[in-house]
Enzyme design. Structure first.
Site, PDB file in Angstrom:
ATOM      1  N   ARG A 117      -3.190  22.259 -13.079  1.00 36.28           N
ATOM      2  CA  ARG A 117      -2.257  21.240 -13.603  1.00 36.28           C
ATOM      3  C   ARG A 117      -2.593  20.840 -15.034  1.00 36.28           C
ATOM      4  O   ARG A 117      -1.730  20.414 -15.788  1.00 36.28           O
ATOM      5  CB  ARG A 117      -2.226  20.016 -12.670  1.00 36.28           C
ATOM      6  CG  ARG A 117      -1.138  19.032 -13.069  1.00 36.28           C
ATOM      7  CD  ARG A 117      -0.832  18.010 -11.995  1.00 36.28           C
ATOM      8  NE  ARG A 117       0.220  17.115 -12.458  1.00 36.28           N
ATOM      9  CZ  ARG A 117       0.891  16.281 -11.695  1.00 36.28           C
ATOM     10  NH1 ARG A 117       0.630  16.202 -10.399  1.00 36.28           N
ATOM     11  NH2 ARG A 117       1.830  15.491 -12.198  1.00 36.28           N
TER      12      ARG A 117
ATOM     13  N   HIS B 174      -1.397  18.341 -25.788  1.00 38.03           N
ATOM     14  CA  HIS B 174      -1.485  16.893 -25.574  1.00 38.03           C
ATOM     15  C   HIS B 174      -2.786  16.273 -26.099  1.00 38.03           C
ATOM     16  O   HIS B 174      -2.787  15.100 -26.458  1.00 38.03           O
ATOM     17  CB  HIS B 174      -1.328  16.561 -24.090  1.00 38.03           C
ATOM     18  CG  HIS B 174       0.094  16.640 -23.616  1.00 38.03           C
ATOM     19  ND1 HIS B 174       0.843  17.791 -23.699  1.00 38.03           N
ATOM     20  CD2 HIS B 174       0.925  15.708 -23.077  1.00 38.03           C
ATOM     21  CE1 HIS B 174       2.056  17.562 -23.212  1.00 38.03           C
ATOM     22  NE2 HIS B 174       2.132  16.308 -22.836  1.00 38.03           N
TER      23      HIS B 174
ATOM     24  N   LYS C 204       2.852  11.642 -10.912  1.00 41.82           N
ATOM     25  CA  LYS C 204       1.934  10.854 -11.742  1.00 41.82           C
ATOM     26  C   LYS C 204       2.621   9.540 -12.079  1.00 41.82           C
ATOM     27  O   LYS C 204       3.732   9.538 -12.628  1.00 41.82           O
ATOM     28  CB  LYS C 204       1.594  11.585 -13.040  1.00 41.82           C
ATOM     29  CG  LYS C 204       0.475  12.595 -12.899  1.00 41.82           C
ATOM     30  CD  LYS C 204       0.022  13.078 -14.266  1.00 41.82           C
ATOM     31  CE  LYS C 204      -1.110  14.081 -14.150  1.00 41.82           C
ATOM     32  NZ  LYS C 204      -1.484  14.678 -15.441  1.00 41.82           N
TER      33      LYS C 204
ATOM     34  N   GLU D 169      -4.656  17.567 -10.227  1.00 38.72           N
ATOM     35  CA  GLU D 169      -5.195  18.058 -11.500  1.00 38.72           C
ATOM     36  C   GLU D 169      -6.693  18.357 -11.454  1.00 38.72           C
ATOM     37  O   GLU D 169      -7.477  17.859 -12.250  1.00 38.72           O
ATOM     38  CB  GLU D 169      -4.872  17.067 -12.642  1.00 38.72           C
ATOM     39  CG  GLU D 169      -4.962  17.732 -14.017  1.00 38.72           C
ATOM     40  CD  GLU D 169      -4.404  16.880 -15.144  1.00 38.72           C
ATOM     41  OE1 GLU D 169      -3.283  16.375 -15.023  1.00 38.72           O
ATOM     42  OE2 GLU D 169      -5.129  16.729 -16.136  1.00 38.72           O
TER      43      GLU D 169
ATOM     44  N   ARG E 105       0.827  -1.231   0.000  1.00 32.59           N
ATOM     45  CA  ARG E 105       0.000   0.000   0.000  1.00 32.59           C
ATOM     46  C   ARG E 105       0.851   1.266   0.000  1.00 32.59           C
ATOM     47  O   ARG E 105       0.403   2.338   0.413  1.00 32.59           O
ATOM     48  CB  ARG E 105      -0.970   0.018   1.183  1.00 32.59           C
ATOM     49  CG  ARG E 105      -1.940  -1.149   1.164  1.00 32.59           C
ATOM     50  CD  ARG E 105      -3.084  -0.954   2.125  1.00 32.59           C
ATOM     51  NE  ARG E 105      -3.982  -2.097   2.068  1.00 32.59           N
ATOM     52  CZ  ARG E 105      -3.823  -3.191   2.787  1.00 32.59           C
ATOM     53  NH1 ARG E 105      -2.838  -3.280   3.656  1.00 32.59           N
ATOM     54  NH2 ARG E 105      -4.672  -4.186   2.666  1.00 32.59           N
TER      55      ARG E 105
ATOM     56  N   HIS F 258      -2.205  13.315 -28.372  1.00 27.89           N
ATOM     57  CA  HIS F 258      -2.572  11.920 -28.108  1.00 27.89           C
ATOM     58  C   HIS F 258      -3.308  11.323 -29.287  1.00 27.89           C
ATOM     59  O   HIS F 258      -3.114  10.151 -29.636  1.00 27.89           O
ATOM     60  CB  HIS F 258      -3.445  11.818 -26.851  1.00 27.89           C
ATOM     61  CG  HIS F 258      -2.658  11.932 -25.584  1.00 27.89           C
ATOM     62  ND1 HIS F 258      -3.204  12.374 -24.406  1.00 27.89           N
ATOM     63  CD2 HIS F 258      -1.364  11.667 -25.310  1.00 27.89           C
ATOM     64  CE1 HIS F 258      -2.271  12.381 -23.468  1.00 27.89           C
ATOM     65  NE2 HIS F 258      -1.147  11.958 -23.990  1.00 27.89           N
TER      66      HIS F 258
ATOM     67  N   ASN G 159      -1.003  20.054 -20.020  1.00 26.25           N
ATOM     68  CA  ASN G 159      -1.431  19.225 -21.150  1.00 26.25           C
ATOM     69  C   ASN G 159      -1.552  20.016 -22.448  1.00 26.25           C
ATOM     70  O   ASN G 159      -2.130  19.524 -23.426  1.00 26.25           O
ATOM     71  CB  ASN G 159      -2.782  18.553 -20.831  1.00 26.25           C
ATOM     72  CG  ASN G 159      -2.663  17.635 -19.634  1.00 26.25           C
ATOM     73  OD1 ASN G 159      -1.590  17.117 -19.354  1.00 26.25           O
ATOM     74  ND2 ASN G 159      -3.760  17.451 -18.914  1.00 26.25           N
TER      75      ASN G 159
ATOM     76  N   LYS H 150       7.115  23.365 -13.070  1.00 28.76           N
ATOM     77  CA  LYS H 150       6.259  22.196 -12.819  1.00 28.76           C
ATOM     78  C   LYS H 150       6.003  22.052 -11.320  1.00 28.76           C
ATOM     79  O   LYS H 150       4.878  21.756 -10.901  1.00 28.76           O
ATOM     80  CB  LYS H 150       6.919  20.943 -13.386  1.00 28.76           C
ATOM     81  CG  LYS H 150       6.112  19.701 -13.072  1.00 28.76           C
ATOM     82  CD  LYS H 150       5.805  18.855 -14.230  1.00 28.76           C
ATOM     83  CE  LYS H 150       4.812  17.766 -13.825  1.00 28.76           C
ATOM     84  NZ  LYS H 150       4.890  16.586 -14.619  1.00 28.76           N
TER      85      LYS H 150
ATOM     86  N   HIS I 211       6.047  10.754 -28.568  1.00 30.48           N
ATOM     87  CA  HIS I 211       5.193  11.617 -27.743  1.00 30.48           C
ATOM     88  C   HIS I 211       5.531  13.103 -27.949  1.00 30.48           C
ATOM     89  O   HIS I 211       4.640  13.921 -28.208  1.00 30.48           O
ATOM     90  CB  HIS I 211       5.356  11.223 -26.269  1.00 30.48           C
ATOM     91  CG  HIS I 211       4.533  12.056 -25.341  1.00 30.48           C
ATOM     92  ND1 HIS I 211       3.157  11.968 -25.280  1.00 30.48           N
ATOM     93  CD2 HIS I 211       4.884  13.024 -24.457  1.00 30.48           C
ATOM     94  CE1 HIS I 211       2.705  12.833 -24.384  1.00 30.48           C
ATOM     95  NE2 HIS I 211       3.734  13.487 -23.872  1.00 30.48           N
TER      96      HIS I 211
ATOM     97  N   GLU J 151       8.656  19.070 -24.653  1.00 26.91           N
ATOM     98  CA  GLU J 151       7.992  19.331 -23.359  1.00 26.91           C
ATOM     99  C   GLU J 151       8.560  20.607 -22.714  1.00 26.91           C
ATOM    100  O   GLU J 151       7.847  21.331 -22.019  1.00 26.91           O
ATOM    101  CB  GLU J 151       8.133  18.145 -22.402  1.00 26.91           C
ATOM    102  CG  GLU J 151       7.364  16.890 -22.825  1.00 26.91           C
ATOM    103  CD  GLU J 151       5.848  16.944 -22.566  1.00 26.91           C
ATOM    104  OE1 GLU J 151       5.345  17.974 -22.085  1.00 26.91           O
ATOM    105  OE2 GLU J 151       5.169  15.943 -22.888  1.00 26.91           O
TER     106      GLU J 151
HETATM  107  N1  GLY Z   1       2.901  15.549 -17.551  1.00 29.51           N
HETATM  108  C1  GLY Z   1       1.819  16.309 -17.090  1.00 29.51           C
HETATM  109  C2  GLY Z   1       1.625  16.251 -15.616  1.00 29.51           C
HETATM  110  O1  GLY Z   1       2.479  15.741 -14.896  1.00 29.51           O
HETATM  111  O2  GLY Z   1       0.629  16.694 -15.131  1.00 29.51           O
END
Ligand code: GLY
Length: 350
Positions: free
Chosen positions: A234, A241, A142, A230, A120, A245, A238, A220, A258, A184
């Site tokens: 946040r 993106h 993430k 998010e 956990r 995507h 994107n 970031k 990517h 990025e």
């Molecule tokens: N790569 C986008 C984020 O970490 O929110």
């Protein structure tokens, strides 16, 4: 050395210095009481940097267990992560032991997810070796794997306890993967910092790469501190993106990487912003010029119609509208929610 702290949960440091992986233990010993360390890496990265990290850790008296998987996005599955946690269980890792992720975005995503679910949740350290991971994915917690239904569909938010960034590892990246990460970095400039964008526009990036990485992770970190899960800001990360995507999907996640897809996506979104009077004319052209500097693609072989259709195919998962990220100007992004019915018009398709 450049250092910053991400103030999420208990907080964690990001340290940036050339050659830092040779001294991994000096920093790891400050963040863990582990006896055992699971060093997760892939078949490309481990032969290059595994020994340096492992020797450093062994020098600190840790028991180090290597888990090496086949490099590539194809490995980013639930099965690989289950095999990682089984490896830790077989070797009797406890909740006070530690995972170290040594590699690019796939490695950090999987090792982070394995750390999130083993017992956990146990601590993990990110040592990102690709530019994409250094400027973006290693920070913010993430973690995920892909499912047959799509990328990153199964995961968790699980912050690392430390991020060690050694920009010397970028010297072994192919020009293609360097550019992939630079997309990025350009995105980060687009959404939050015109001065970062100008730094990339006006300099030889390799000469100032530590500064570029530092500026990206500072931005970031700020976003993640304000909106870890998010719920709002946040999502600005994107930018490019959503069409990106769709482009990756149209190429079956093979022929377009990517970063390349995100680059094309940023141009599509800047043009749409311009056409709708929301973004100053000339913004898309400026993004195109900087992408070209890194030999990144600025348009796709598929028509805009096909890209928008592929985007809309995600409809079932996202309700009746899509949150697009647009630019008020370079360095100032905002969220614009558009209902599905209005999307063709927004992109000038009717
Ligand atoms: N790569 C986008 C984020 O970490 O929110």
């Amino acid at each position: 050395m450049k250092k910053l702290t991400v103030n999420v949960g208990n907080g964690y440091d990001i340290l940036i210095e050339k050659g830092i992986i040779n001294h991994t233990v000096d920093y790891i010993k400050n963040v863990t009481k582990a006896k055992k360390i699971c060093l997760i890496s892939d078949t490309n990265v481990f032969p290059l940097y595994g020994e340096a990290v492992k020797n450093s850790l062994l020098g600190g008296g840790y028991e180090v267990y290597d888990y090496i998987y086949t490099a590539g996005e194809e490995s980013k599955t639930a099965a690989t992560v289950i095999s990682m946690v089984e490896f830790m269980a077989q070797n009797e890792f406890t909740r006070s032991d530690l995972v170290v992720a040594l590699g690019g975005g796939v490695c950090g995503d999987m090792a982070g997810f394995a750390s999130a679910i083993y017992l956990r949740g146990i601590d993990f350290v990110q040592i990102p070796t690709s530019l994409l991971a250094q400027v973006d994915s290693s920070v913010g917690g993430k973690t995920a794997v892909d499912l047959p239904q799509g990328k990153n569909l199964c995961g968790a938010f699980h912050q690392p306890v430390l991020v060690l960034i050694d920009t010397d590892t970028l010297t072994t990246l192919t020009p293609h993967f360097y550019s992939d990460g630079m997309a990025e970095a350009i995105k980060t400039g687009c959404i939050k910092s015109e001065s970062l964008f100008e730094l990339i526009e006006n300099n030889d990036s390799r000469e100032i790469i530590d500064e570029i990485v530092y500026r990206c992770v500072c931005i970031k970190a700020g976003v993640v501190e304000r909106d870890e899960k998010e719920h709002g800001e946040r999502a600005l990360l994107n930018f490019g993106h959503t069409p990106g995507h769709a482009i990756e999907k149209l190429h079956n996640f093979t022929t377009v990487s990517h970063g390349e897809a995100v680059g094309i996506g940023m141009v599509i979104m800047a043009k749409a912003g311009e056409q709708n009077g929301l973004t100053p004319v000339g913004t898309a052209e400026r993004i195109v010029d900087v992408l070209k500097k890194f030999s990144l693609k600025t348009e796709d072989d598929n028509s805009l119609d096909d890209i928008i259709s592929a985007m809309n195919a995600d409809k079932k998962r996202t309700g009746s509208s899509i949150k697009f990220i647009l630019l008020h100007s370079i360095g100032d992004a905002f969220i614009n929610e558009i209902s599905y019915g209005d999307i063709p018009k927004f992109f000038g398709l009717e």
